[in-house]
Design a protein around this motif. Structure first.
Motif, PDB file in Angstrom:
ATOM      1  N   ARG A  55       0.737  -1.194  -0.013  1.00  0.00           N
ATOM      2  CA  ARG A  55      -0.140   0.182   0.119  1.00  0.00           C
ATOM      3  C   ARG A  55       0.973   1.120  -0.076  1.00  0.00           C
ATOM      4  O   ARG A  55       0.597   2.368  -0.172  1.00  0.00           O
ATOM      5  CB  ARG A  55      -0.779   0.082   1.285  1.00  0.00           C
ATOM      6  N   CYS A  56       2.091   1.245   0.546  1.00  0.00           N
ATOM      7  CA  CYS A  56       2.986   2.386   0.743  1.00  0.00           C
ATOM      8  C   CYS A  56       3.814   2.497  -0.652  1.00  0.00           C
ATOM      9  O   CYS A  56       4.831   3.367  -0.534  1.00  0.00           O
ATOM     10  CB  CYS A  56       3.841   2.454   1.890  1.00  0.00           C
ATOM     11  N   ALA A  57       4.018   1.590  -1.459  1.00  0.00           N
ATOM     12  CA  ALA A  57       4.908   1.538  -2.472  1.00  0.00           C
ATOM     13  C   ALA A  57       4.107   2.309  -3.662  1.00  0.00           C
ATOM     14  O   ALA A  57       3.000   2.911  -3.700  1.00  0.00           O
ATOM     15  CB  ALA A  57       4.849   0.158  -3.219  1.00  0.00           C
ATOM     16  N   MET A  58       5.256   3.228  -4.555  1.00  0.00           N
ATOM     17  CA  MET A  58       4.911   4.031  -5.540  1.00  0.00           C
ATOM     18  C   MET A  58       4.373   3.192  -6.538  1.00  0.00           C
ATOM     19  O   MET A  58       4.906   2.252  -6.987  1.00  0.00           O
ATOM     20  CB  MET A  58       6.364   5.049  -5.864  1.00  0.00           C
ATOM     21  N   PRO A  59       3.291   3.673  -6.955  1.00  0.00           N
ATOM     22  CA  PRO A  59       2.482   2.652  -7.936  1.00  0.00           C
ATOM     23  C   PRO A  59       3.138   3.011  -9.343  1.00  0.00           C
ATOM     24  O   PRO A  59       2.312   3.622 -10.395  1.00  0.00           O
ATOM     25  CB  PRO A  59       1.038   3.155  -7.921  1.00  0.00           C
ATOM     26  N   MET A  60       4.572   3.046  -9.809  1.00  0.00           N
ATOM     27  CA  MET A  60       4.920   2.995 -11.073  1.00  0.00           C
ATOM     28  C   MET A  60       4.656   1.932 -12.197  1.00  0.00           C
ATOM     29  O   MET A  60       5.004   2.365 -13.086  1.00  0.00           O
ATOM     30  CB  MET A  60       6.470   3.262 -10.948  1.00  0.00           C
ATOM     31  N   TRP A  61       3.920   0.938 -11.675  1.00  0.00           N
ATOM     32  CA  TRP A  61       3.720  -0.248 -12.515  1.00  0.00           C
ATOM     33  C   TRP A  61       2.083   0.187 -13.159  1.00  0.00           C
ATOM     34  O   TRP A  61       1.921  -0.574 -14.093  1.00  0.00           O
ATOM     35  CB  TRP A  61       3.624  -1.362 -11.938  1.00  0.00           C
ATOM     36  N   VAL A  62       1.657   1.241 -12.812  1.00  0.00           N
ATOM     37  CA  VAL A  62       0.435   1.559 -13.366  1.00  0.00           C
ATOM     38  C   VAL A  62       0.456   2.837 -14.259  1.00  0.00           C
ATOM     39  O   VAL A  62       0.714   3.741 -13.648  1.00  0.00           O
ATOM     40  CB  VAL A  62      -0.670   1.588 -12.474  1.00  0.00           C
ATOM     41  N   ALA A  63       0.038   3.031 -15.576  1.00  0.00           N
ATOM     42  CA  ALA A  63      -0.195   4.051 -16.250  1.00  0.00           C
ATOM     43  C   ALA A  63      -1.569   4.623 -15.988  1.00  0.00           C
ATOM     44  O   ALA A  63      -2.340   4.696 -16.804  1.00  0.00           O
ATOM     45  CB  ALA A  63      -0.151   3.706 -17.572  1.00  0.00           C
ATOM     46  N   ASP A  64      -1.701   5.249 -14.823  1.00  0.00           N
ATOM     47  CA  ASP A  64      -2.844   6.131 -14.170  1.00  0.00           C
ATOM     48  C   ASP A  64      -2.558   7.270 -13.842  1.00  0.00           C
ATOM     49  O   ASP A  64      -1.445   7.348 -12.968  1.00  0.00           O
ATOM     50  CB  ASP A  64      -3.446   5.031 -13.354  1.00  0.00           C
ATOM     51  N   MET A  65      -3.363   8.338 -13.620  1.00  0.00           N
ATOM     52  CA  MET A  65      -3.047   9.485 -13.264  1.00  0.00           C
ATOM     53  C   MET A  65      -4.098   9.827 -12.184  1.00  0.00           C
ATOM     54  O   MET A  65      -5.339   9.380 -12.140  1.00  0.00           O
ATOM     55  CB  MET A  65      -3.401  10.667 -14.275  1.00  0.00           C
TER      56      MET A  65
END
Length: 104
Positions: A55-65
C-alpha cells in the motif's frame, strides 16, 4: 505532506506543488479514487496481489493519473452521453483526416 499509511514524504504532493502553477488544469485537487476500483488504490487488491506493505509503494507499474480529467473532455463526454441513443454512428467527414494528421 506525508503518506497517511507509512508517514514518509509524499512524492505526489511535491509533484502537485510543481504542477499547481498551471492555470489551464486542476493539478492540485486529490480526487477520491476509492469508489473507482483503480488497481493502484484498492487496498485488498494491492495486499493480496503484491504482498504486505504494498500500500505504501509508489505505483509506478500503473499508467494511471491521480489528476482530474480536463474540463473540456468532461464537457464533451457529458454532451454526447446526454443524448438517449447510443447506437452505431458514422464519423464526421474530417475525422479520419484529423486522426491521420495526429498520428503522423
Amino acid at each position: 505532506l506525508l503518506c497517511s499509511r507509512c508517514k514518509r514524504p509524499s512524492w505526489l504532493s511535491a509533484l502537485r506543488r510543481l504542477l499547481s502553477r498551471s492555470p489551464a488544469f486542476d493539478f492540485v485537487t486529490d480526487p477520491d479514487r476509492a469508489p473507482t476500483h483503480a488497481v493502484k488504490c484498492d487496498p485488498w487488491l494491492l495486499e493480496n496481489r503484491y504482498g504486505v506493505g504494498s500500500r505504501c509503494a509508489m505505483p509506478m507499474w500503473v499508467a494511471d493519473m491521480d489528476l482530474l480529467c480536463a474540463p473540456a473532455l468532461v464537457a464533451a463526454l457529458q454532451a454526447r452521453v446526454s443524448h438517449p441513443v447510443y447506437g452505431y454512428t458514422m464519423q464526421p467527414p474530417g475525422m479520419w483526416d484529423a486522426l491521420r494528421r495526429w498520428l503522423l
